[in-house]
Design an enzyme around this catalytic site. Structure first.
Site, mmCIF file in Angstrom:
data_model
loop_
_atom_site.group_PDB
_atom_site.id
_atom_site.type_symbol
_atom_site.label_atom_id
_atom_site.label_comp_id
_atom_site.label_asym_id
_atom_site.label_seq_id
_atom_site.Cartn_x
_atom_site.Cartn_y
_atom_site.Cartn_z
ATOM 1 N N GLY A 46 -17.951 6.199 0.192
ATOM 2 C CA GLY A 46 -17.922 6.403 1.642
ATOM 3 C C GLY A 46 -16.499 6.566 2.131
ATOM 4 O O GLY A 46 -16.239 6.811 3.304
ATOM 5 N N THR A 47 -15.588 6.429 1.182
ATOM 6 C CA THR A 47 -14.164 6.417 1.484
ATOM 7 C C THR A 47 -13.592 7.796 1.731
ATOM 8 O O THR A 47 -12.530 7.928 2.324
ATOM 9 C CB THR A 47 -13.448 5.771 0.289
ATOM 10 O OG1 THR A 47 -14.113 6.207 -0.910
ATOM 11 C CG2 THR A 47 -13.557 4.266 0.358
ATOM 12 N N ARG B 198 1.447 8.966 3.753
ATOM 13 C CA ARG B 198 0.798 10.249 4.033
ATOM 14 C C ARG B 198 -0.679 10.048 4.367
ATOM 15 O O ARG B 198 -1.372 9.248 3.728
ATOM 16 C CB ARG B 198 0.902 11.175 2.821
ATOM 17 C CG ARG B 198 0.329 12.567 3.100
ATOM 18 C CD ARG B 198 0.085 13.360 1.827
ATOM 19 N NE ARG B 198 1.292 13.652 1.082
ATOM 20 C CZ ARG B 198 2.100 14.691 1.339
ATOM 21 N NH1 ARG B 198 1.824 15.521 2.313
ATOM 22 N NH2 ARG B 198 3.173 14.890 0.604
ATOM 23 N N LEU C 214 -4.067 11.815 4.004
ATOM 24 C CA LEU C 214 -4.628 12.899 3.193
ATOM 25 C C LEU C 214 -5.697 13.668 3.951
ATOM 26 O O LEU C 214 -5.845 14.880 3.787
ATOM 27 C CB LEU C 214 -5.208 12.328 1.893
ATOM 28 C CG LEU C 214 -4.166 11.727 0.941
ATOM 29 C CD1 LEU C 214 -4.841 10.905 -0.145
ATOM 30 C CD2 LEU C 214 -3.300 12.832 0.329
ATOM 31 N N THR D 142 -11.261 11.313 7.601
ATOM 32 C CA THR D 142 -11.785 10.229 6.774
ATOM 33 C C THR D 142 -10.866 9.003 6.811
ATOM 34 O O THR D 142 -11.342 7.870 6.741
ATOM 35 C CB THR D 142 -12.010 10.690 5.319
ATOM 36 O OG1 THR D 142 -10.785 11.193 4.794
ATOM 37 C CG2 THR D 142 -13.074 11.759 5.251
ATOM 38 N N GLN E 213 -11.989 5.262 7.934
ATOM 39 C CA GLN E 213 -11.742 4.023 7.190
ATOM 40 C C GLN E 213 -11.207 2.941 8.130
ATOM 41 O O GLN E 213 -11.597 1.788 8.060
ATOM 42 C CB GLN E 213 -10.711 4.276 6.085
ATOM 43 C CG GLN E 213 -11.247 5.095 4.940
ATOM 44 C CD GLN E 213 -12.180 4.282 4.071
ATOM 45 O OE1 GLN E 213 -11.747 3.425 3.328
ATOM 46 N NE2 GLN E 213 -13.451 4.535 4.179
ATOM 47 N N LYS F 275 -0.068 5.344 0.858
ATOM 48 C CA LYS F 275 -0.453 3.982 0.495
ATOM 49 C C LYS F 275 -1.940 3.792 0.833
ATOM 50 O O LYS F 275 -2.577 4.669 1.398
ATOM 51 C CB LYS F 275 0.401 2.968 1.277
ATOM 52 C CG LYS F 275 1.898 3.101 0.964
ATOM 53 C CD LYS F 275 2.754 2.044 1.637
ATOM 54 C CE LYS F 275 3.010 2.337 3.086
ATOM 55 N NZ LYS F 275 4.149 1.563 3.640
ATOM 56 N N GLU G 268 -8.728 -0.803 3.435
ATOM 57 C CA GLU G 268 -8.946 -2.169 3.890
ATOM 58 C C GLU G 268 -8.045 -2.572 5.045
ATOM 59 O O GLU G 268 -8.287 -3.584 5.712
ATOM 60 C CB GLU G 268 -8.733 -3.133 2.710
ATOM 61 C CG GLU G 268 -9.727 -2.883 1.591
ATOM 62 C CD GLU G 268 -9.302 -3.492 0.270
ATOM 63 O OE1 GLU G 268 -10.102 -4.193 -0.344
ATOM 64 O OE2 GLU G 268 -8.157 -3.250 -0.165
#
Lengths: 732, 166, 328
Positions: free
Chosen positions: A472-473, A617, A619, A623, A627, A690, A694
């Protein structure tokens, strides 16, 4: 060919910034999105095989002792029952994340209530479920009064992460302002929406398991070891994982049981845990008791910093919720004391649940910082700004990039933070007290070894393969974008295949390391393909400009023309190097929340919440933002509702379902705002990014706690802050 | 009488213990409908029965003879998704995707309920027109848990679809 | 889930006959029953499908009241035009419960028979006098967070979990019950649910073979109608405490005070002394305190649920204040 890159120093090549496609970082929708929204994406239990049998696990109805006998004959006489599996190789408790070896076996030795010890296999789910409820067995249970269940009174061992420097007690005694506050947090469940599930097939020589796992790269070793097979005899497939949040890091009971049953019966066997079984036998986040001591000088600069915590786990389990992980470096203070104790109790295994450590350590630290801000009469944002250390105060190492100040300032401005004097109970809307609070966010940055194969096909399309998962990331999306950017392709021409151990080993999804680690491997593979393309085109690689499937230049050539019927395939191999000896690396952020607290009932609702996050960065803007949003929802849950309740007599988990373990619902979640504070962190990974998975829940519950105090004057030292607790502390 | 699922008729299972959810997933292979809790506590199994959304896990298949069931597979396909399904993709109204079919089935019915003027716990008045405000949508969608925490995006996807349709 | 025989009833008499045999149960929507069948908390030998019986209608009665068929779904009742305009506390209570999906399936009769959410009741490996008479009560010395503070016994401290019945209690609705041989009886909702006493396995007064056919509401009354539910989550959670209230005023005095409470007891709690204390009085905070004192004078906490006592007091006062316009 395998191209290896070990990160011993910052990767300042910034390869991703050399692409010309212009897709990296964009808010591209997930390529697997249509499959998910139409219900056509297959999760582990949804593959159809002929003659598939169904297994249901049988669990112990007592806390500690042993199963002395199983009456298989009676069970086999029940309608539809084919077998009772009670193999000694079955898994008694899940492997910890990254274990890479067989988890605890000997399932008849019961260590916690609800431990699976047998599997009933039948021709239908209904028959297996009923027979599993009625499998006759005998057992010897230890007297519950002899079993340690209460972490406050159980024996403890020292956990990792402790340190001492200077003299904290002296710093506290001589400080201009100081706070010494203690908190408790209750246990959490991952509660991923897809229950743990596996379908195993054995063809007589090789085992194939479709299982819901976050880290097939480790899980294959765990399963092979558990079954005494070599890894080449095992294949794990996890293409779609219905949420993990730590609960699917390690091999768990259903997968081993399905495998053993399939091997014994020679037919495919499906095992799906019931929701209650997931709660009772999969990882919990440990409860904690924590003490924070903070001492500042007249300018509000920390001179003393103490954070001590007690968590729990089963005897013999190495994992201890790393509560102090970010406390080690977040704030200054030369007199430091960090200490972690692990109480040994007999509840289900404690392990990783989203953001292990910071998820409960950061809210407590940030709630204590709010007490300090009040004590010292300094604006909470300003207090934090004054205490951002130049270097890691424990290790003396420089940070890679450090976004905390930026996030605090930008977040405060966007939220409309009032830096004037703060007093509780200043704003009321009818029955509701309204207040604001803030907190810093920090989550240690990790990377892991990762391999991915990238193939540039003769037709100018590309394929990316790894056993890495997308839980789901957004892995499917970001790897599509990385390959498209590096190879100059329309993302529609990139196919990403994940979650199959027949592909090169990825890092697995966990610890927020997935995207940057596997992303680095894909960058490395693509870079090698770029070198080959440049060579083929007879130009210098630095001059290679690829866009829309063409080699750009005065006379653009299509990739398929350049490839001339062949393809190019490279395996990228990223390996963390010695750079971690030279830097401390963390993602940072800041949370701002406005809450309302009902003055009659103590009910608390979050009105709005903003998070500003820096993790190098970005990406994929869409998404990555998702998160962060998800993390903030977890902040709301852990602040207000989520708590595992254990029976005081026998220690069993009483609220083992989604009716009584209160994850946030739609109505608990207001409009959430996410700011991405982007930078490049060449020391963090080969994608200059990085971890972000979480970060969004590392501290935000503290912002909500601080807002509750500002709203109604109830200064709570317990999480979650349910109405009973708020009422107990709310001044009349 | 047989059951109709996505306009196709099927015989009901012999074992009366089979839930509507297990019938759809196991017997018909319509695995778009998800099992998250099997006890009516998460909403992942939401389907439409005669146009009304229900938790298919808490209903015995045998009680549905003559009923018309619509599952996520009947709402849209990858080749021909519904407007709401497209909006979920655009607004990232999901992450792991497991609760998503339930969210979409639920939201599909919810838009009709709002149009019908059915009040909710969030409605200030029990009678009169219902405006599809974020608060109304949140209350009405609260029967669909999303542990990934995509709630904000789901509400955006629904609002965008509502706006495009009105 | 234990194997069972599924029979369809084609008339009320048939249903009563089928249900009168030992260990048979009627099934309507099944929203609660199927949950408990899966857990094997309920283990009937026979289920009687009553869904084809003509008892799903909602109709106005000659006396101005409303007759709600037992199979009318929670949704059908909550959105019914008459209920919304004349008995709004019922709409509000239903809408505060569960979710749209569950309300679409749950029936009026089934919802009245909804069983407790006590953790020890739903875990068949734990002691529970309600589920397994004589096995003990796990909750009394266990986690009693959800549990009752009024009308408990040393056998059971479970609560009735629903919302709809709390409003029906405030409205003084009646339950119509049919049994074999076409016998019918009517029981006030306030007497339908029982206190646990020494027989906690009996949730209500239904006897084997009896089937609820309807719930009737008395004719509408004037006054403010409020349903207030306090819960941990903002939705999809059972009540910690709930209050259903119908409060009317005339000339500055309270003329009606029909109140019922959820989350506090094994049944929707109704105490006629509260109305007696309020009626004829001018509303003010001290009066509300007195009402709360009456409600809670015999309340007993079991540790984790002690908070329900002050919470019930505060919620009752908030509701009375809202209904009467008094500022607290």
């Amino acid at each position: 060919m395998t191209v290896h890159f070990k990160q011993d120093e910052p990767d300042t090549r910034n390869l991703l910034d050399q692409g010309s496609q212009g897709v990296i970082g964009t808010a591209m929708s997930r390529p697997e999105g249509l499959a998910k929204v139409t219900g056509t994406a297959p999760y582990s239990a949804e593959y159809r095989f002929d003659d598939c049998l169904v297994g249901v696990l049988v669990t112990a109805p007592f806390t500690k002792g042993r199963i002395t006998g199983i009456d298989k004959e009676t069970a086999l006489a029940m309608d539809g029952v084919v077998a009772v599996i009670d193999d000694s190789r079955m898994t008694a408790r899940p492997a910890q994340g990254g274990a890479g070896e067989a988890p605890q076996q000997s399932p008849r030795q019961i260590c916690y209530y609800g431990q699976p010890f047998a599997l009933v296999v039948a021709t239908s789910f209904e028959k297996a479920r009923h027979a599993a409820k009625h499998l006759p067995f005998s057992y010897e249970a230890d007297d519950v009064s002899d079993i340690p269940l209460d972490p406050e009174t159980a024996e403890t061992e020292a956990g990792d992460g402790g340190m001492q420097a200077g003299d904290l007690a002296h710093a506290m005694a001589t400080a201009e302002h100081a706070v010494d506050v203690s908190y408790t947090t209750m246990g959490h469940a991952s509660a991923a929406m897809e229950p743990h599930a596996a379908i195993a097939q054995w063809d007589g020589g090789r085992l194939t398991v479709h299982a819901s796992l976050q880290m097939p790269n480790y899980n294959i070793s765990e399963l092979a070891d558990a079954l005494d097979l070599t890894e080449d005899k095992v294949r794990i497939v996890s293409r779609y994982v219905g949420g993990g949040f730590g609960s699917k890091l390690g091999l768990s009971e259903e997968t081993t049981a399905a495998a053993l049953a399939a091997m014994e019966l020679g037919k495919p066997v499906k095992v799906v845990m019931s929701r209650q079984q997931v709660f009772q036998s999969i990882m919990r986040r440990s409860e904690s008791s924590q003490r924070v001591r903070l001492a500042v000088d007249a300018e509000g600069r920390l001179t003393g910093f103490g954070h001590e915590a007690r968590v729990s786990n089963l005897p013999g389990e190495e994992f201890a919720e790393p509560v102090l992980q970010s406390s080690a470096f977040l704030y200054a203070g030369e007199n430091r004391l960090l200490a972690l104790d692990v109480a040994r109790i007999h509840q289900m295994t404690a392990g990783s649940v989203r953001a292990p450590g910071e998820a409960i350590g950061m809210p407590v630290l940030e709630a204590a910082m709010d007490c300090l801000a009040e004590e010292a009469g300094i604006d909470p944002v300003e207090l934090r700004l004054r205490n951002i250390p130049e270097k890691d105060p424990g290790k003396g190492l420089p940070f890679t990039t450090h976004e905390l100040a930026d996030c605090l300032k930008k977040g405060a401005e966007a939220f409309g933070w009032d830096s004037g004097p703060r007093k509780p109970r200043q704003n009321r809307d009818g029955e509701w007290w309204i207040g604001t609070g803030m907190a810093s966010a920090a989550r240690v940055h990790n990377v892991a070894e990762a391999k991915a194969r990238v193939t540039l096909n003769a037709d100018g399309t590309a394929r990316v393969q790894s056993d890495m998962t997308d839980i789901g990331t957004g892995t499917y999306a970001i790897l599509t974008q990385i390959a498209a950017e590096m190879l100059g392709l329309d993302p529609a021409n990139v196919m990403v295949e994940l979650g199959d151990t027949d592909f090169p080993r990825g890092p697995g999804s966990g610890g927020s390391w997935g995207a940057v680690s596997i992303g680095s491997a894909v960058v490395i593979a693509c870079d090698a393909i770029r070198q080959s393309l440049a060579k083929k085109a007879g130009i210098d690689a630095d001059d290679l400009k690829l866009k829309d499937g063409k080699l750009q230049g005065s006379q653009p050539r299509s990739l398929s023309e350049l490839l001339d019927g062949g393809n190019m395939s490279e395996e990228g191999h990223y390996e963390p190097g010695d750079i971690s000896d030279d830097y401390t690396s963390s993602s940072f952020g800041a949370f701002f929340a406005q809450v309302r607290v009902n003055r009659h009932t103590g009910e608390t609702r979050v009105d709005r919440m903003l998070g500003a996050f820096g993790f190098g960065r970005v990406l994929n803007e869409k998404t990555a933002r998702s998160q962060c949003l998800g993390g903030m929802v977890w902040c709301i849950g852990s602040a207000l509702t989520e708590a595992l309740h254990f029976d005081p007599v026998d220690g069993h988990l009483v609220n083992c379902d989604l009716a009584e373990y209160h994850v946030p619902v739609h109505r608990d979640v207001p409009d959430l705002e996410v700011m991405l504070v982007e930078s490049r962190d060449p020391a963090a990974s080969a994608v200059q990014g990085k971890g972000v998975g979480e970060l969004g829940m590392c501290g935000g519950a503290g912002a909500i706690a601080n807002a509750v105090y500002n709203a109604c004057g109830a200064r709570l030292f317990e999480f979650p802050m349910t109405p009973d607790k708020v009422l107990a502390d709310m001044p009349d | 009488m047989p059951i109709t699922v996505n306009d196709r008729t099927h015989d009901l299972p012999d074992d009366p213990r089979v839930s509507l959810l297990d019938f759809l997933r196991g017997h018909l292979g319509l695995t778009g409908t998800k099992k998250g809790c099997d006890h009516g506590q998460c909403g992942a199994c939401t389907v439409l029965v005669n146009g009304m959304r229900i938790n298919s896990c808490l209903s015995l298949a045998a009680l549905h003879d003559g009923d018309a069931v619509t599952t996520i597979e009947g709402i849209g396909t990858p080749e021909d998704p519904s407007a709401l399904q497209q909006a979920f993709v655009e607004h990232d109204g999901f992450q792991c995707g497991y609760c998503t079919p339930g969210q979409i089935c639920s939201a599909t019915a919810m838009m009709d309920e709002i149009a019908n003027g059915w009040p909710s716990d969030a409605s200030a008045e029990l009678t009169g027109e219902i405006k599809p405000t974020p608060e109304e949508i949140r209350e009405r969608m609260s029967g669909n848990l999303c542990r990934c925490g995509a709630y904000s995006n789901i509400v955006q996807a629904i609002l965008a679809t509502q706006e495009a349709q009105s | 889930m234990k194997p069972f025989d599924l029979q369809r009833a084609d008339s009320l008499t048939h249903a009563s006959q089928l249900c009168s045999e030992r260990n048979a149960k009627p099934i309507g929507g099944g929203a609660n029953l199927v949950d408990l069948l899966k857990l094997e908390v309920e283990r009937p030998d026979r289920l009687v499908d009553i869904n084809r019986l003509p008892i799903a209608g909602i109709e106005r009665m000659d006396d101005g009241g409303l007759r709600i068929g037992a199979l009318a779904s929670n949704t059908a009742v909550a959105v019914d035009d008459d209920v919304r305009s004349q008995w709004p506390v019922l709409s509000r209570a239903i809408l505060a419960g569960a979710t749209q999906q569950l309300r679409n399936r749950a029936t009026t009769g089934g919802n009245l028979c909804q069983r407790t959410r006590c953790y020890y009741f739903t875990n068949i490996d734990q002691p529970c006098n309600k589920r397994a008479p004589g096995s003990g009560c796990g909750a009394i010395d266990g986690v009693a967070r959800l549990h009752a503070v009024l009308g408990t016994s040393d056998q059971c401290i479970a609560t009735y979990p629903g919302d709809m019945a709390v409003a029906l209690s405030a409205l003084d609705a009646q339950v119509e019950i049919a049994s074999a041989n076409d016998r019918h009886r009517t029981v006030p909702v306030r007497e339908f649910h029982r206190l646990p006493g020494d027989t906690p396995w009996k949730d209500n007064v239904l006897e084997q073979g009896e089937v609820i056919t309807a719930v009737t509401l008395p004719k509408p009354v004037s006054g403010r109608q409020i349903y207030r539910k306090v819960r941990e989550r903002s939705s999809y959670a059972f009540a910690l405490v709930s209050v259903a209230a119908i409060i009317d005023m005339a000339d500055g005095l309270i003329t009606r005070a029909d109140l019922a409470f959820g989350g506090l007891a094994h049944k929707p709690w109704h105490d006629p002394r509260i109305a007696e204390a309020l009626i004829g009085k001018s509303p003010h905070e001290a009066l509300f305190d007195k009402a709360a004192d009456i409600l809670l004078e015999d309340a007993q906490g079991y540790g984790e649920n002690d908070f329900k006592i002050p919470l019930a007091l505060r919620t009752l006062k908030a509701v009375l204040a809202e209904a009467t316009g008094v500022q607290l």
